[in-house]
Design a protein around this motif. Structure first.
Motif, short mmCIF file in Angstrom:
data_model
loop_
_atom_site.label_atom_id
_atom_site.label_comp_id
_atom_site.label_asym_id
_atom_site.label_seq_id
_atom_site.Cartn_x
_atom_site.Cartn_y
_atom_site.Cartn_z
N ASN A 14 -14.45 13.95 25.39
CA ASN A 14 -14.64 13.73 26.61
C ASN A 14 -15.84 14.33 26.63
O ASN A 14 -16.69 14.90 28.08
N ARG A 19 -18.56 15.20 22.11
CA ARG A 19 -18.43 14.08 23.01
C ARG A 19 -20.53 13.12 22.23
O ARG A 19 -20.26 12.05 21.96
N VAL A 42 -12.89 10.26 29.07
CA VAL A 42 -13.98 10.18 28.46
C VAL A 42 -14.20 9.13 29.25
O VAL A 42 -14.22 7.72 29.47
#
Length: 230
Positions: A14, A19, A42
């Motif tokens: 996230n 990411r 997310v």
């Protein structure tokens, strides 16, 4: 390992390096389960949010059941408490080890049978320059990453006969929330680090050393530790 059409589970996806891993894997044509303790955080397009708390064994097992088509596990989730080993809060030391060592181990144990059943694949463990460099002020974090280095080496041998490669990423400070207090000129771009690591997975490299500081520290491993005697 070919990343196009791979099915990847990225823990801690996230934010930060995780990411970037998730985004770049989508760009390469992989299916990506973006795992986080709170999957609602997310926000990447093209990924499948997945609840996974590496410190909760049942959460990990449930994630492995959901992501039953996985061929790649990126063990990225981690914490840094800043606890020294003697003066620090022992509960913080235990929490760091639970996340940075047992979290990686639990995810690998849960996903290895899944990856094997899908024809083999890879595991990437996100480690640190502090796997090899152990300053007192970050003793707990360093100990957890050194243990994770040993884990990576041992599981590499154990999983090879099952068609699973294990790579370890070693890197210094990156421009992420965890290193927010570090001056910008001392930090690597996490997008570049993710790209190096993914290239390393594709090449089957056992170890990916992402920056010059980490390369220098690795070269110094054969030297005797400095004495602090008066």
């Amino acid at each position: 390992m070919e990343l196009k059409n791979a099915v990847a589970v990225v823990t801690g996806a996230n934010r930060g390096l995780g990411r970037h891993f998730a985004a770049q894997l989508v760009e390469r044509g992989a299916k990506v389960y973006a795992a986080a303790r709170r999957p609602e955080t997310v926000d990447l397009p093209g990924v499948v949010p997945l609840r996974l708390d590496v410190t909760d064994p049942e959460s990990v097992r449930a994630a492995a059941r959901t992501a039953s088509d996985a061929t790649l596990l990126i063990n990225n989730a981690g914490i840094s408490t800043g606890a020294p080993l003697i003066a620090g809060d022992v509960d913080e030391v235990r929490r760091e080890m639970e996340t940075n060592f047992f979290g990686l181990l639990g995810a690998a144990r849960a996903f290895a049978p899944v990856i094997e059943s899908n024809g083999g694949g890879a595991v990437l463990n996100v480690l640190s320059v502090l796997s090899w460099l152990h300053p007192a002020g970050l003793g707990s974090y360093s100990a957890s990453k050194a243990a994770a280095w040993a884990l990576s080496n041992a599981t590499r041998e154990e999983l090879a006969p099952r068609g699973i490669t294990v790579s370890a990423l070693h890197v210094g400070y990156m421009d992420t929330d965890m290193a927010a207090a570090v001056p910008a000129d001392q930090k690597s771009d996490p997008a570049e680090v993710a790209a190096q690591a993914l290239a390393g997975i594709e090449a089957g490299l056992p170890e990916i050393v992402a920056d010059e500081l980490t390369r220098q520290v690795k070269r110094s491993l054969a030297e005797a530790p400095q004495s602090n005697a008066a």
